[in-house]
Design an enzyme around this catalytic site. Structure first.
Site, mmCIF file in Angstrom:
data_model
loop_
_atom_site.group_PDB
_atom_site.id
_atom_site.type_symbol
_atom_site.label_atom_id
_atom_site.label_comp_id
_atom_site.label_asym_id
_atom_site.label_seq_id
_atom_site.Cartn_x
_atom_site.Cartn_y
_atom_site.Cartn_z
ATOM 1 N N ASN A 52 0.754 -1.091 0.523
ATOM 2 C CA ASN A 52 -0.256 -0.253 0.086
ATOM 3 C C ASN A 52 0.969 1.467 -0.056
ATOM 4 O OD1 ASN A 52 0.760 -0.147 2.869
ATOM 5 N ND2 ASN A 52 -0.956 0.250 3.295
ATOM 6 N N GLU A 80 4.014 -4.190 12.794
ATOM 7 C CA GLU A 80 2.427 -2.795 12.341
ATOM 8 C C GLU A 80 1.530 -3.781 11.743
ATOM 9 O OE1 GLU A 80 2.718 0.024 13.369
ATOM 10 O OE2 GLU A 80 4.820 -0.125 14.158
ATOM 11 N N CYS A 105 -3.466 1.140 6.380
ATOM 12 C CA CYS A 105 -3.823 0.618 7.603
ATOM 13 C C CYS A 105 -4.078 2.052 8.833
ATOM 14 C CB CYS A 105 -2.225 0.111 8.662
ATOM 15 S SG CYS A 105 -0.966 0.874 8.986
ATOM 16 N N GLU A 159 7.838 2.997 14.859
ATOM 17 C CA GLU A 159 9.228 3.123 13.500
ATOM 18 C C GLU A 159 9.098 4.251 13.066
ATOM 19 O OE1 GLU A 159 7.071 0.552 10.582
ATOM 20 O OE2 GLU A 159 8.194 -0.076 10.221
HETATM 21 C C1 UN1 Z 1 -0.094 2.618 6.313
HETATM 22 O O1 UN1 Z 1 -1.137 2.192 5.855
HETATM 23 O O2 UN1 Z 1 0.775 1.411 6.434
HETATM 24 O O3 UN1 Z 1 0.447 8.440 8.283
HETATM 25 C C2 UN1 Z 1 0.891 3.547 5.962
HETATM 26 C C3 UN1 Z 1 -0.341 8.020 7.313
HETATM 27 C C4 UN1 Z 1 0.467 7.869 6.066
HETATM 28 C C5 UN1 Z 1 1.674 6.072 6.473
HETATM 29 C C6 UN1 Z 1 0.639 4.778 6.180
HETATM 30 N N1 UN1 Z 1 1.854 8.461 6.522
HETATM 31 O O4 UN1 Z 1 -1.455 7.670 6.810
#
Ligand code: UN1
Length: 498
Positions: free
Chosen positions: A154, A252, A286, A466
């Site tokens: 993603n 994660e 996520c 992270e």
């Molecule tokens: C993810 O969806 O795994 O904060 C990372 C955010 C992005 C990173 C998402 N900078 O939505």
């Protein structure tokens, strides 16, 4: 349609096919007939070669001074900037997100390069008094060794960057195992590291299937650390293998992120946040907003506004400048999202808008799902508890601020969260009481910046963060050093006591 790219593994400074010679394809999720790349279906023998190379390179890389290691990463940032547009176009075709978002994905990698590079001149430890005279005490950060980085599709550039860059600055060597859906993005990214001049074996790339390459890496006795971003199911497996083999592991995983909208909120602002948080990247973050917790006084009005705005969202290929919502990554994920709509229906939720695979016109060539709002959802329904990873948001009505917080906390996940309110006391109470690794006040649940810690509580992660300086805690171990310059034996806890 363009000619498919040929991706190779990168091991010990060489571009190689898989030893068994097998290959797989990645395709454009907006047009499934378009093959983007052919990539090696690697096996244990390829993993073995990468581990040997990374282990060998580690012996000299760990001795390169950290500021010099960081200069390589600074250079990666410069090369990445040069290829920003090209790489963004590739992300757009292979992963499907709209071009503006794809540029953001690369920009996150660039930001991470310059931020991580600066850490090479810090990597601070502590000095502290010794309890003995003429004795010096300090702590230093030590690299861990060979790191396996298992990354999702993603954010095919940002996530490998935010793992590899701090890992390398800290003196580790790395093996990247990218998602099967985005091998071309990973290959281009590693080419950029190579162009920046990293010595052979310091960064390695092994393509393939998670069950084969991922498993071989995680189980390999000569891998010291595994950093994984992906589903909770796979994360649990990765974690248990690492537990049994005593590897450091950073996980994660999923989220079921909520945005609360209180009755005193600026509703237009909350609407902008909800639409971006829920439907940006087609909900495939996520950090995506998958629950909207709405105070009863504004529920009806806000729902009408949301439905109206959602009805206007334009689905399409990421490369089309008019597109606001791109495709779902592949057939399996599309079916998974679709299955959740059956579950919602069976549970008694009401589909306000969307709810189906989108097939109008050119959309039928790809994997598109209509942006979907589910109403009449109660906190315990599966659609309010499980990660869907698609453009689906559920509405939950609450009677009070306290109930909103309680419901927000009623999931096994705890990645991102948000509250829209003009009440400063509520905002600070929410900051304290929400169980999540990230909380936004008057902003959507997506949009984390690379110089701040990123990660979640409860079953989202395993306690690591992270990005930010906390990435250094993942990729280093502390060594405590005592220097006795008294010239005699000094017995701690004994000689300095009566
Ligand atoms: C993810 O969806 O795994 O904060 C990372 C955010 C992005 C990173 C998402 N900078 O939505």
């Amino acid at each position: 349609m363009t000619t498919p790219l040929t991706c190779r593994n990168y091991i010990d400074g060489q571009w190689l096919t898989a030893t068994a010679g097998a290959t797989l394809d990645s395709c454009n999720p907006a047009n499934k007939r378009e093959v983007i790349a052919t990539f090696p279906r690697s096996a244990a023998a390829d993993v073995e070669a990468a581990v040997v190379a990374a282990r060998q390179a580690y012996q000299s890389w760990r001795l390169v001074p950290a500021p010099a290691r960081a200069e390589y990463i600074f250079k990666v940032g410069e090369v990445l900037s040069k290829y920003k547009e090209e790489l963004a176009q590739l992300i757009c075709r292979e992963m499907g997100k709209p071009l503006a978002e794809a540029r953001g994905d690369v920009q996150e990698g660039i930001d991470c390069a310059f931020y991580s590079a600066a850490e090479g001149r810090r990597l601070f430890g502590q000095t502290t008094p010794s309890e003995m005279p003429n004795k010096f005490a300090m702590t230093v950060r030590m690299p861990i060794g060979v790191c396996a980085l298992i990354t999702p599709w993603n954010f095919p550039v940002a996530i490998p960057c935010w793992k590899a860059m701090p890992a390398l600055v800290c003196g580790n060597t790395v093996i990247l195992k990218p998602a099967e859906d985005t091998p071309a993005c990973a290959t281009k990214l590693v080419e950029i590291f190579v162009e920046a001049g990293l010595p052979p074996g310091v960064i390695n790339l092994v393509h393939g299937v998670g069950e084969e390459v991922g498993k071989a890496l995680v189980s390999h006795p000569d891998i010291d650390l595994v950093s994984f971003t992906g589903s909770s199911e796979t994360g649990a497996e990765v974690g248990s293998i690492c537990g049994r083999t005593h590897k450091r592991v950073c996980l994660e995983m999923g989220g079921k992120n909520a945005q609360i909208v209180m009755e005193d909120a600026d509703l237009e602002l909350a609407l902008d946040g909800a639409v971006w948080g829920a439907f940006g990247t087609a909900g495939q973050r996520c950090t995506a907003t998958s629950r909207l917790i709405l105070h009863r006084d504004i529920k009806e009005k806000f729902t009408t506004m949301l439905k109206e705005r959602t009805s206007k969202l334009r689905l399409g290929a990421g490369s089309d400048p008019n597109t606001e919502i791109g495709p779902i990554i592949n057939e399996r994920q599309l079916q998974r999202v679709s299955k959740y709509l059956d579950i919602a229906y069976a549970e008694g939720a009401k589909i306000l808008i969307g709810g189906e695979i989108a097939t109008e016109g050119e959309l039928q060539q790809g994997y598109f799902f209509q942006p979907t709002i589910l109403d009449k959802v109660t906190p315990q329904m599966r659609v309010a508890q499980e990660e869907i990873f698609g453009p689906v948001v559920v509405l939950i009505e609450v009677n009070s601020f306290e109930e909103a917080i309680a419901i927000l906390n009623t999931t096994k996940y705890g990645l991102s969260s948000s509250i829209y309110t003009r009440d400063i006391n509520r905002a600070f109470t929410a900051m304290r009481d929400i169980e999540a690794g990230i909380t936004y006040i008057n902003g959507p649940t997506i949009g984390a910046e690379v110089h701040l810690p990123f990660g979640g509580v409860k079953q989202t992660g395993n306690g690591h963060r992270e990005a930010g300086t906390t990435a250094l805690d993942i990729f280093t171990e502390w060594k405590t050093v005592y220097v006795d310059f008294s010239g005699s034996l000094q017995r701690a806890q004994i000689d300095n006591r009566e």
